[in-house]
Write an enzyme that holds these catalytic residues in place. Structure first.
Site: not given
Ligand code: GLA
Length: 386
Positions: A35, A119, A122, A156, A168
């Site tokens: 992402d 975990a 998210s 974040e 997420d």
């Molecule tokens: C975390 C980040 C996302 C993404 C994932 C890996 O969840 O918050 O933005 O980069 O790692 O795919």
């Protein structure tokens, strides 16, 4: 998630009738660490969520109560600075939605949830998006869903210190029942795809490991990808980031850049390619080949991107000889958290029993399993009677 206890606590503490907002955690079928490289992801919102009871309080103060922790904290609207602990998430959302035009007012909030923390599902995005969605309604704002996603992502970055991508928060806000979202993280264009896994289930196996290096390593991976792009740009000036690099193009740089940087970049380029193939297999109902893409993703995440850990690798290895598992891989940022497994429905119970025992015997740790249901994204509703 049971809202009754949250509403009851709210009424006890604040003697007021609240608005309810909620936002889910997510799974990601494939497309990990793509992402923030402007690539593609394939997440879905799940039936585990954070729930908020909120109401205006007519002051310049925010009073928050974390029901799961039984902790209360407050801050004034005119002095929002990042600090430590969970209150940071509340502060971040207030400050970042304000930047999008949502004029802050004092409010009271009680929240709780069943998204497992750390975990890789998210929980923090669920916290941010659930609150942002609630505040938008409470303050009569006109933030779009994308505003909510972007403000939550910035919360974040600026308050939790993780330079996360958009996946997420996007999944938590835009999720729909029984749909996965194919999101182009560059243009923010998205398509809903039906995930027809009839006869199968998505099972998450939680290592119960949360690695302390996760956020610093995450930010390092981001920098390594950017360093790789700088090298590639010297030959291909039109490249903006790894999204623009093909698998063939990438191979030209083997031996031409630092090996670690090469491994990171080639993983990302290959993962975007796998995601495209995975989508085609998914749409055709070819779960066997979808599963192969999922295994390929883990291999890359573990060997090239190096964001796995012994516990995650162990759980994936345990599935390799199991005919009831079509695909398995680590999910999310890595260094702990869950594996996602595509498992034949009639074998789910036996799978969970076997994995739990193997994990205890092999790693000396307790594993938790969740059979995931894909549910709706962030939303508000009027409070029910406590
Ligand atoms: C975390 C980040 C996302 C993404 C994932 C890996 O969840 O918050 O933005 O980069 O790692 O795919």
């Amino acid at each position: 998630m049971q809202t009754t206890a949250i509403v009851a606590k709210f009424e006890e503490l604040f003697k007021n009738e609240p608005l309810i907002s909620r936002a889910p955690g997510r799974v990601n079928i494939i497309g990990e660490h793509t992402d923030y490289n402007d690539g593609f992801v394939l997440p879905a919102s799940v039936d585990k969520e954070m729930v908020f009871a909120i109401a205006l309080n007519g002051t310049d103060t925010v009073n928050a109560f974390a029901l799961d922790l039984n902790e209360q904290d407050s801050f004034k609207l005119d002095s929002i600075v990042p600090t430590e602990g969970w209150i940071n998430y509340i502060k971040g959302v207030v400050a970042e939605t304000a930047k999008k035009g949502l004029e802050p007012q004092g409010f009271d909030v009680v929240f709780a949830g069943d998204v497992p923390l750390g975990a890789g599902m998210s929980s923090s995005a669920a916290l941010e998006c659930g609150l942002a969605t609630g505040l938008n309604k409470l303050f009569n704002g006109d933030l779009s869903k994308l505003d909510i996603v972007l403000a939550s992502q910035m919360s974040e970055h600026n308050y939790a210190g993780v330079k996360c991508g958009i996946m997420d928060q996007f999944a938590s806000t835009y999720g729909q029942t029984n749909k996965v979202i194919k999101l182009d993280c560059r243009t923010k264009e998205y398509e809903y795809h039906t995930l027809d896994i009839t006869g199968h289930k998505l099972v998450l196996c939680n290592t119960n490991v949360t690695h302390s290096l996760a956020s610093s390593e995450y930010n390092t991976r981001r920098e390594q990808c950017e360093a790789g792009v700088e090298v590639i740009k010297k030959k291909y000036p039109e490249i903006i980031n790894l999204r623009d690099v093909t698998v063939e193009m990438m191979k030209e740089f083997e031996g031409e850049m630092d090996q670690v940087i090469y491994n990171r970049c080639s993983y990302v380029v290959e993962e975007n390619d796998r995601l495209e193939k995975a989508c085609e297999f998914m749409d055709k109902g070819d779960l066997v080949n979808l599963g192969k893409m999922i295994y390929g993703s883990h291999e890359g995440l573990s060997k090239k991107y190096e964001v796995s850990c012994p516990e995650l690798d162990f759980l994936v290895e345990q599935t390799l000889d199991d005919d009831s598992v079509l695909g398995a891989r680590m999910m999310g940022g890595g260094f702990g958290g869950c594996t996602i497994n595509l498992v034949k429905e009639d074998a789910v119970d036996a799978f969970i029993d076997r994995m739990t025992k193997a994990y205890k015997d092999g790693m000396g740790k307790d594993m938790l399993a969740y059979v995931v249901v894909i549910g709706p994204g962030a939303r508000t509703e009027e409070a029910v009677e406590a």
